[in-house]
Design an enzyme around this catalytic site. Structure first.
Site, mmCIF file in Angstrom:
data_model
loop_
_atom_site.group_PDB
_atom_site.id
_atom_site.type_symbol
_atom_site.label_atom_id
_atom_site.label_comp_id
_atom_site.label_asym_id
_atom_site.label_seq_id
_atom_site.Cartn_x
_atom_site.Cartn_y
_atom_site.Cartn_z
ATOM 1 N N VAL A 340 3.636 -8.485 0.890
ATOM 2 C CA VAL A 340 2.623 -8.064 0.780
ATOM 3 C C VAL A 340 2.447 -8.205 -1.125
ATOM 4 C CG1 VAL A 340 0.699 -5.807 1.183
ATOM 5 C CG2 VAL A 340 2.522 -6.670 2.638
ATOM 6 N N SER A 341 1.633 -8.927 -1.526
ATOM 7 C CA SER A 341 1.122 -8.383 -3.088
ATOM 8 C C SER A 341 0.080 -7.558 -3.270
ATOM 9 C CB SER A 341 0.593 -10.286 -3.060
ATOM 10 O OG SER A 341 0.482 -10.510 -5.237
#
Length: 774
Positions: A340-341
């Site tokens: 997850v960015s």
């Protein structure tokens, strides 16, 4: 009766603190000491009780009957007071864990060029302690602004906490989770692979971290008060993206259809408040990497999670309370953030601006130019936006009336698991799934991610690279056919579990832990779980806890990641087949997630049975064997820059006037900040003058505030000697009142002469007074 009652209170309410038991016993002594005799003209209430119970031999009854009556009365009183005084206690605490701010490679990006050179946000340790007076059980959970937890760090914290609070907390009741900021110092992990990717072993880093954590734990414990806790869940929109979407699509379609997207957007917030209504704090789990600050950032920072904490604590403690000193503690711990960015604009080629190749995250076949950007115009604004989104939802959840009140049950369980060679089953079918492997990093690990691309000729979703790398690694250890088969389809680049020169390169033993506060379960583990890995772990463990009667059907399970140690990433079996960065970093092979599920099942069963689980031995702490090679953690004589007569001298002064929105810059002749990390002070203070001469002033910002930045600038005095200046920047907020201001810098110089004793000398520098206009 007095003695027996006190004894029974201790038996039935061993949860009460010594002071509580003493007070109750003293109360009994006052109430049931031998009363004055009743007469025709006066009567003692206490003597009347004795008469009614038939206790006093003067009013009849055999000795045996009298003793039975004494025991019955004592038992009744003890049970009554035990039940009426039992309650949940909670305390919160915060400590400064900033550590060195210059001359060290930052932890997380493995970029040797990312050497710290200043400070944007101080790093904090935030803790909450919970104590169940009905069972005498307690735990403390810590969220630390750091890359991750660590075995040595946990050991140091346990030793310090035991010294400060003897017998209060154990390995099983203390959990230490890193927020995973990539803008903090390296040097605190003992495994060789992390020393290579950072600045080696740096004692100054781990000492500062441990001290900050211990300070927060002691404060949380000392702040324990009768309290209540509740959980709220809400969605944070447009604050994260999946950085390995092709791997996520490898998961079964039916499973993906259970969820609305390829990231978790839910925020789970734990609200803590006293029974008197006092707001104590919050701990809020939301899945996003703290990588808004990219691998070009050189300023120490808590990143988006640190900014969210800063905003919430400011809102509760007041704008004029210095950061890190208020009573309200707001933590935003890490959870299943593996894929997850926060860089929501997605990956683009830096040289052309075109989208990267989706499967391999490359530009023209190479990964170096492919990176993702956040929603802002630069990384500072992007960090601010993602942190603000987390704050906004947390603020809404904290103040909304809809909640799940938690009962006062406090429990914890912990064990170590030696992973390699362990047979694991599929939690869906119960059939044997496979065996866990000796730790190994794949080719895709070296390719990096869209948050921080790697170097050299490595690519995600590909098990081929320049043969030179495998040839070179073969001199250290050549993977066996068995090791290769176990890790398939991963192409082994570094067989870290089989290299122990000069020390072990990777751990093979991981800590797992469950903390339970009423209907909330916190799964504490050392890995970075991907979105679907976290969903599966929560689902399976919750079902087991419901089955065992530990949680209701509507109970809540959260994951606290990168905790008590560090063991890289965890993907699902299906994601592993794609060998993106996360799969290449899933060190125990394709069945690793099921290994964690199986371990947590053991913890659940032990918690339900009220027993300690069978644990493997703790991993070896070999930090005493390590040697410091980096100069970043060592001090040496400071030298003044050319033109300076003393440390603290203003080299470049402020202008005479500014407007809100502009930036004040002042440069000082400075010494090494490592000489004094100032954990209870600041390097920077912005002061507002209270009279024309500025003989009196008040602080309006310091180096813990978002609006300040401190840059450490090194220069060569000659071929050998190095000097430093410090440039302090104040980004004047829009709501700054008009008036006279100045900037103050404090530091400490060090002199170690060839003859004589080394000395530390504090110094101070002050800018000219400048005006902030309306």
């Amino acid at each position: 009766l007095y003695s027996l009652s006190c004894f029974l209170i201790r038996c039935f309410s061993y949860s009460l603190s010594w002071n509580s038991s003493f007070n109750v016993c003293f109360f009994f002594f006052l109430m049931i000491r031998r009363p004055p005799r009743s007469t025709l003209s006066s009567s003692s209430a206490a003597s009347d009780v004795y008469k009614r119970q038939g206790i006093n031999a003067e009013y009849g009854g055999s000795p045996v009957t009298n003793m039975r009556s004494v025991f019955a009365l004592a038992l009744t009183l003890a049970l009554t007071l035990t039940l009426t005084t039992a309650e949940l206690h909670i305390g919160t605490g915060i400590g400064d864990a900033t550590g060195p701010i210059n001359d060290l490679v930052m932890m997380g990006m493995a970029n040797p060029k990312q050497i710290s050179a200043g400070l944007h946000q101080r790093l904090r340790s935030r803790a909450f302690a919970a104590f169940d007076t009905t069972t005498n059980k307690r735990f403390v959970f810590i969220s630390l602004d750091s890359g991750m937890g660590g075995v040595v760090l946990k050991n140091m914290v346990m030793a310090g906490v035991e010294k400060a609070l003897p017998g209060m907390y154990t390995d099983a009741t203390l959990a230490l989770s890193g927020t995973h900021t990539h803008s903090g110092p390296s040097g605190f992990l003992q495994d060789v692979i992390f020393q290579f990717s950072g600045s080696g072993w740096v004692k100054a880093v781990i000492d500062a971290m441990a001290q900050g954590v211990i300070e927060s734990v002691v404060a949380a414990h000392n702040n324990l008060v009768p309290a209540k806790a509740s959980v709220r869940v809400g969605a944070v929109e447009d604050a994260n993206i999946n950085r390995s979407p092709t791997a996520y699509l490898g998961n079964p379609e039916w499973e993906r259809n259970l969820y609305t997207g390829n990231t978790d957007t839910n925020m789970t917030l734990l609200k803590l408040e006293g029974t008197d209504g006092a707001e104590l704090g919050l701990f809020s789990w939301f899945a996003v990497h703290p990588t808004s600050m990219n691998n070009t950032n050189l300023l120490v920072s808590g990143d988006n999670k640190g900014y969210a904490s800063y905003l919430f604590e400011k809102s509760k403690n007041g704008n004029f309370t210095p950061p890190g000193t208020g009573s309200f503690v707001a933590a935003f711990p890490s959870t299943n953030l593996g894929d997850v960015s926060p860089n929501t604009k997605g990956p683009h080629c830096r040289d052309t601006g075109l989208p990267c190749d989706n499967e391999h995250s490359t530009c023209n076949g190479r990964s170096e130019q492919c990176s993702a950007q956040g929603p802002g115009k630069d990384m500072f604004e992007s960090c601010q936006i993602i942190g603000q989104k987390q704050f906004d939802v947390a603020n809404q959840l904290f103040h909304q009336p809809n909640e799940m009140p938690l009962d006062g049950v406090v429990d914890s369980v912990h064990m170590y698991v030696n992973m390699p060679g362990r047979n694991v089953t599929d939690p869906e079918t119960g059939k044997v799934a496979g065996q866990l492997c000796s730790p190994a990093m794949g080719d895709a690990f070296a390719a990096g991610t869209i948050d921080g691309p790697g170097m050299f000729d490595f690519t995600q979703s590909a098990n081929s690279s320049n043969p030179l790398w495998h040839f070179l690694v073969g001199f250290v250890h050549k993977s066996t056919p068995k090791e290769k088969a176990c890790q398939e389809p991963k192409g082994i680049l570094l067989p870290t579990g089989d290299i122990s020169f000069p020390w072990p390169w990777a751990t093979d033993t991981v800590p797992v832990q469950i903390l339970r506060l009423g209907q909330l379960a916190i799964l504490v583990q050392p890995s970075e779980l991907t979105t679907m890995s976290g969903r599966r772990l929560r689902k399976y463990v919750k079902a087991r806890m419901v089955q065992k009667g530990l949680l209701p059907e509507d109970g809540v399970v959260v994951i606290a990641g990168l905790a008590n140690g560090y063991a890289d990433y965890t993907t699902t079996f299906e994601e592993y087949q794609h060998q993106r960065y996360e799969g290449g970093s899933t060190i125990f092979g394709p069945h690793q997630l099921n290994g964690y599920v199986q371990a947590f099942y053991q913890l659940v069963d032990a918690m339900a049975a009220g027993t300690a689980p069978a644990s493997d031995p703790a991993p070896e702490d070999f930090s005493h064997k390590l040697t410091e090679f980096s100069s970043g953690g060592k001090i040496s004589t400071d030298y003044m820059p050319s033109g300076a007569k003393n440390f603290g001298q203003v080299m470049i002064d402020a202008a005479s006037s500014y407007k809100p929105g502009q930036v004040v810059q002042v440069t000082f002749a400075a010494a090494n900040p490592l000489n004094n990390l100032r954990p209870t002070g600041t390097f920077t203070t912005v002061q507002q003058c209270l009279d024309p001469a500025c003989s009196q002033s008040k602080p309006v910002a310091d180096d813990g505030d978002w609006e300040t930045r401190l840059h450490v600038i090194k220069a060569k005095k000659d071929l050998v000697l190095t000097t430093r200046t410090i440039r302090i920047e104040w980004f004047i907020p829009a709501n700054t009142p008009p008036g006279q201001y100045r900037i103050l810098h404090r530091g400490t110089s060090y002199d170690d002469p060839l003859i004589g004793k080394a000395t530390f000398t504090p110094y101070q520098g002050v800018s000219s007074v400048f005006t902030v206009q309306a």
